[in-house]
Design an enzyme around this catalytic site. Structure first.
Site, mmCIF file in Angstrom:
data_model
loop_
_atom_site.group_PDB
_atom_site.id
_atom_site.type_symbol
_atom_site.label_atom_id
_atom_site.label_comp_id
_atom_site.label_asym_id
_atom_site.label_seq_id
_atom_site.Cartn_x
_atom_site.Cartn_y
_atom_site.Cartn_z
ATOM 1 N N CYS A 78 -1.393 0.761 7.390
ATOM 2 C CA CYS A 78 -2.824 0.447 7.522
ATOM 3 C C CYS A 78 -3.201 -0.800 6.703
ATOM 4 C CB CYS A 78 -3.696 1.629 7.099
ATOM 5 S SG CYS A 78 -3.527 3.092 8.155
ATOM 6 N N ARG A 79 -3.329 -0.637 5.395
ATOM 7 C CA ARG A 79 -3.902 -1.718 4.579
ATOM 8 C C ARG A 79 -2.982 -2.913 4.399
ATOM 9 N NH1 ARG A 79 -5.181 2.151 -0.289
ATOM 10 N NH2 ARG A 79 -3.284 3.062 0.618
ATOM 11 N N SER A 80 -1.733 -2.681 3.977
ATOM 12 C CA SER A 80 -0.899 -3.857 3.681
ATOM 13 C C SER A 80 -0.467 -4.641 4.922
ATOM 14 C CB SER A 80 0.288 -3.503 2.768
ATOM 15 O OG SER A 80 1.148 -2.575 3.364
ATOM 16 N N ASP B 172 -8.243 3.778 1.029
ATOM 17 C CA ASP B 172 -7.296 4.259 2.044
ATOM 18 C C ASP B 172 -8.069 4.771 3.263
ATOM 19 O OD1 ASP B 172 -5.422 5.598 3.538
ATOM 20 O OD2 ASP B 172 -4.538 6.663 1.836
ATOM 21 N N ASN C 199 2.299 1.519 4.342
ATOM 22 C CA ASN C 199 2.599 0.244 5.028
ATOM 23 C C ASN C 199 2.322 0.335 6.535
ATOM 24 O OD1 ASN C 199 5.473 -1.938 5.608
ATOM 25 N ND2 ASN C 199 3.380 -2.530 5.138
ATOM 26 N N CYS D 103 0.875 -1.190 0.000
ATOM 27 C CA CYS D 103 0.000 0.000 0.000
ATOM 28 C C CYS D 103 0.904 1.229 0.000
ATOM 29 C CB CYS D 103 -0.971 -0.030 1.180
ATOM 30 S SG CYS D 103 -0.189 -0.012 2.811
HETATM 31 P P1 4NP Z 1 -1.792 2.830 4.085
HETATM 32 O O1 4NP Z 1 -2.464 4.181 4.645
HETATM 33 O O2 4NP Z 1 -1.221 3.179 2.715
HETATM 34 O O3 4NP Z 1 -2.925 1.876 4.016
HETATM 35 O O4 4NP Z 1 -0.708 2.444 5.086
HETATM 36 C C1 4NP Z 1 -1.804 5.405 4.721
HETATM 37 C C2 4NP Z 1 -0.849 5.621 5.686
HETATM 38 C C3 4NP Z 1 -0.241 6.863 5.792
HETATM 39 C C4 4NP Z 1 -0.586 7.882 4.937
HETATM 40 C C5 4NP Z 1 -1.543 7.667 3.949
HETATM 41 C C6 4NP Z 1 -2.140 6.432 3.846
HETATM 42 N N1 4NP Z 1 0.019 9.172 5.078
HETATM 43 O O5 4NP Z 1 -0.383 10.095 4.344
HETATM 44 O O6 4NP Z 1 0.933 9.315 5.900
#
Ligand code: 4NP
Length: 159
Positions: free
Chosen positions: A15-17, A128, A13, A10
């Protein structure tokens, strides 16, 4: 038997992955196949490298019995594209970023969308949850539990 090596990807790294990693590890363990899989996750951005998963994501995951233990790292194209068999993107931007990193057709063929393995949902990406509320984190887990089930069926059929 050669292990099937899966990398979930993702943006951050956190939340989703890492959730996909934990859900898939849980399913594989339940089916008694832990020894035949290697499962990891990474982000296309390094903003959160070295950090634990987002605390909100951890809370929602733990309610369903998943411990998010992985530490955020950035995708390492030099290693990951040769090492892993399946590199699975959570959304289109992740996929575009991964496509920009591949060096040959063999590597390109390893790229998949998580939602390609969905059974009960018709989303074309895992949304997201970072800037949203509780519902977004629950939706991520709903979609991942469904798609990881589909992925395991796909890989079991292939073996
Ligand atoms: P992820 O979510 O891609 O599922 O880990 C996010 C984590 C951090 C951010 C955006 C999405 N950020 O903007 O810091």
């Amino acid at each position: 038997m050669e292990k099937v090596k899966i990398l979930f990807v993702c943006l951050g790294n956190i939340c989703r992955s890492p959730s996909a990693e934990a859900v898939m590890k849980g399913l594989v363990k339940k089916s008694g196949k832990s020894k035949t899989f290697e499962i990891d996750s990474a982000g296309t951005a390094a903003w959160h490298a070295g950090e634990q998963a987002d605390s909100r994501m951890q809370i929602h995951a733990r309610k369903r019995g998943y411990d998010l233990t992985s530490i955020s790292r950035k995708v390492d194209p030099d290693f990951d594209f040769d090492h892993f068999d399946y590199i699975i993107a959570m959304d289109e931007q992740n996929m575009t970023d991964l496509q920009d990193m591949v060096e040959n057709e063999e590597q390109r063929l390893k790229l998949h969308m998580m939602t390609d393995f969905s059974g009960n949902y018709s989303y074309n990406h895992i949304p997201d949850p970072y800037y949203g509320g509780d519902n977004g984190f629950e939706l991520v887990l709903d979609l991942l539990e469904d798609a990881c089930g589909g992925l395991l069926t796909h890989l079991t059929d292939e073996q």
